[in-house]
Design a protein around this motif. Structure first.
Motif: not given
Length: 442
Positions: A262-266, A230-237, A222-228, A329-330
């Motif tokens: 979660v702040v960086l996510a749309p 989904e990354i947040c959900r992974c860290y939640q787990n 998800y870092t490769h696809t820049n999906d903040a 770019e974040n």
């Protein structure tokens, strides 16, 4: 040990008992091993496996004994040759699928050590362990995650995502256990067919450790696809894992990443749900700076980017895995999320506003304000319409004809009801005071 079979053109064929066959195969391999004749050992393994009407037990015993000789090979080339011989012998044999998987993993490790990442990944992908019934769940998951790791290493992100989806988060729950049949005996892991699964190979991590590896691989994808989000959900787990929550130094770092992503996510329903959930976490009170960060996006208040940058600029520099290097770019994304939050707040308080006034509130140029607002409208986060010649923004969606008609009908009904009540009160007052109103005259 043997008896004469029926006479055939080729002579007399001996019929050996099962034990004799197993003993002969073992003795033959032992002799080759003691003589250090590795080429001859490979030939005899193939010969035993291809012998006509050979017993499955003999082939299985031969393979298992030959596997024990792998670590005693004099050099790496000899080891690779023996492993390839054994993988060719086990190919297509269900009763040797577990040995084939373990041999393939050893071969892939050697190839990776030699820098042949593509060959190692290809070798592992030839084995579909998800269909192996006798393999323990932990070993299956470890094998699939090794396939994913090699795909990520060679930048094959699409295949890595396909492979990682073979493992579901539910797989990291407790193992299914079955009794070994003995009174007060230890329960062992249950295989797919309901029988006892083979014990995992040495060095296989626990389910909890595999869970952490699983989410690390997903984060890499998800870092490769820049999906903040989904990354947040992974860290939640990862944060919810007992070994992480039990260690203050570990959960602190993970919770910080959850807050940032979660702040960086749309903005969206899921992002808002996670944002409020994390903001209500009792451990967040131990991180005052991050509590203030989430409070900015939870409240419906306008904040200035300069103030946010002054408060969290130092912390952003410390989070180098999020804001430095390939993900620099974040920083711009964070500024964008602050502006998006302010536009959402304005849309809740204003039904109409001019572009210059919007830009003045956001402390940015008119062109930037129009660009940010247009992006939110395209993403359907905000419903608005911009009248560019007049520079006026109308927030809210254009009502549908059915809604307009329904509203008009409701308004007419309320008006008629009000007129009826008014007329009733007028007539009542006229009768009390004996006054004739024009409508009461004959």
């Amino acid at each position: 040990m043997w008896r004469e079979g029926p006479a055939r053109p080729g002579g007399v064929f001996p019929f050996f008992s099962h034990a004799a066959v197993l003993f002969a195969s073992s003795a033959l391999l032992q002799a080759c091993f003691e003589a250090r004749q590795w080429k001859l050992l490979n030939e005899h393994v193939i010969l035993i496996s291809k012998r006509r009407a050979q017993l499955k037990q003999a082939v299985a015993a031969t393979v298992k004994e030959a596997i024990g000789y792998i670590d005693s090979t004099p050099d790496e080339d000899t080891k690779i040759e023996l492993i390839k011989t054994l993988t060719s012998v086990t190919e297509g044999k269900i009763y040797l699928e577990l040995e084939r998987a373990r041999l393939t993993r050893k071969l892939a490790a050697i190839l990776e050590a030699r820098g042949k990442i593509d060959e190692a990944a290809e070798a592992l992908q030839e084995v579909a362990v998800e269909t192996f019934g006798a393999m323990a769940k932990t070993e299956k998951i470890a094998f699939i995650l090794e396939q994913v790791r090699l795909c990520l290493k060679k930048k094959d992100f699409i295949r890595a995502f396909i492979l990682v989806k073979k493992v579901t988060p539910r797989a990291f729950s407790e193992k299914r256990l079955v009794s070994d049949g003995k009174q007060d005996g230890e329960k062992k892991e249950m295989a797919m067919d309901g029988t006892t699964a083979a014990p995992p190979d040495e060095g296989i991590p626990s389910l909890e450790e595999l869970k952490l590896v699983y989410y690390e691989h997903l984060i890499a994808y998800y870092t490769h696809t820049n999906d903040a989000l989904e990354i947040c959900r992974c860290y939640q787990n990862i944060y919810d894992t007992p070994s992480i929550k039990g260690d203050t130094s570990k959960w602190t770092e993970v919770l910080k990443k959850v807050c940032w992503y979660v702040v960086l996510a749309p903005s969206g329903p899921m992002q808002s749900s996670i944002l409020h959930m994390v903001h209500g976490d009792e451990n967040l009170a131990k991180l005052p700076l991050y509590e203030r960060l989430l409070r900015i996006f939870v409240k419906n208040d306008i904040v200035q980017w300069t103030d946010v940058q002054d408060q969290f600029g130092v912390e952003m520099m410390e989070q180098d895995s999020i804001f430095l290097g390939k993900v620099a770019e974040n920083r711009d994304t964070f500024k964008l999320r602050v502006v998006d939050h302010n536009i959402l707040v304005i849309s809740n308080y204003y039904s109409q506003i001019t572009l210059p006034r919007l830009a003045d509130i956001l402390k940015i140029d008119v062109e930037e304000a129009e660009k940010y607002l247009s992006d939110l409208v395209l993403k359907k986060t905000v419903k608005a319409k911009i009248n560019r010649p007049q520079g006026i923004i109308n927030f809210g969606a254009k009502p549908k004809p059915e809604e307009v008609l329904s509203q008009w009908s409701g308004n007419i009904g309320k008006l008629l009801e009000l007129l009826e009540k008014s007329c009733h009160k007028i007539h009542k007052e006229a009768q009390q005071h004996k006054v004739l109103v024009p409508s009461m005259r004959q």
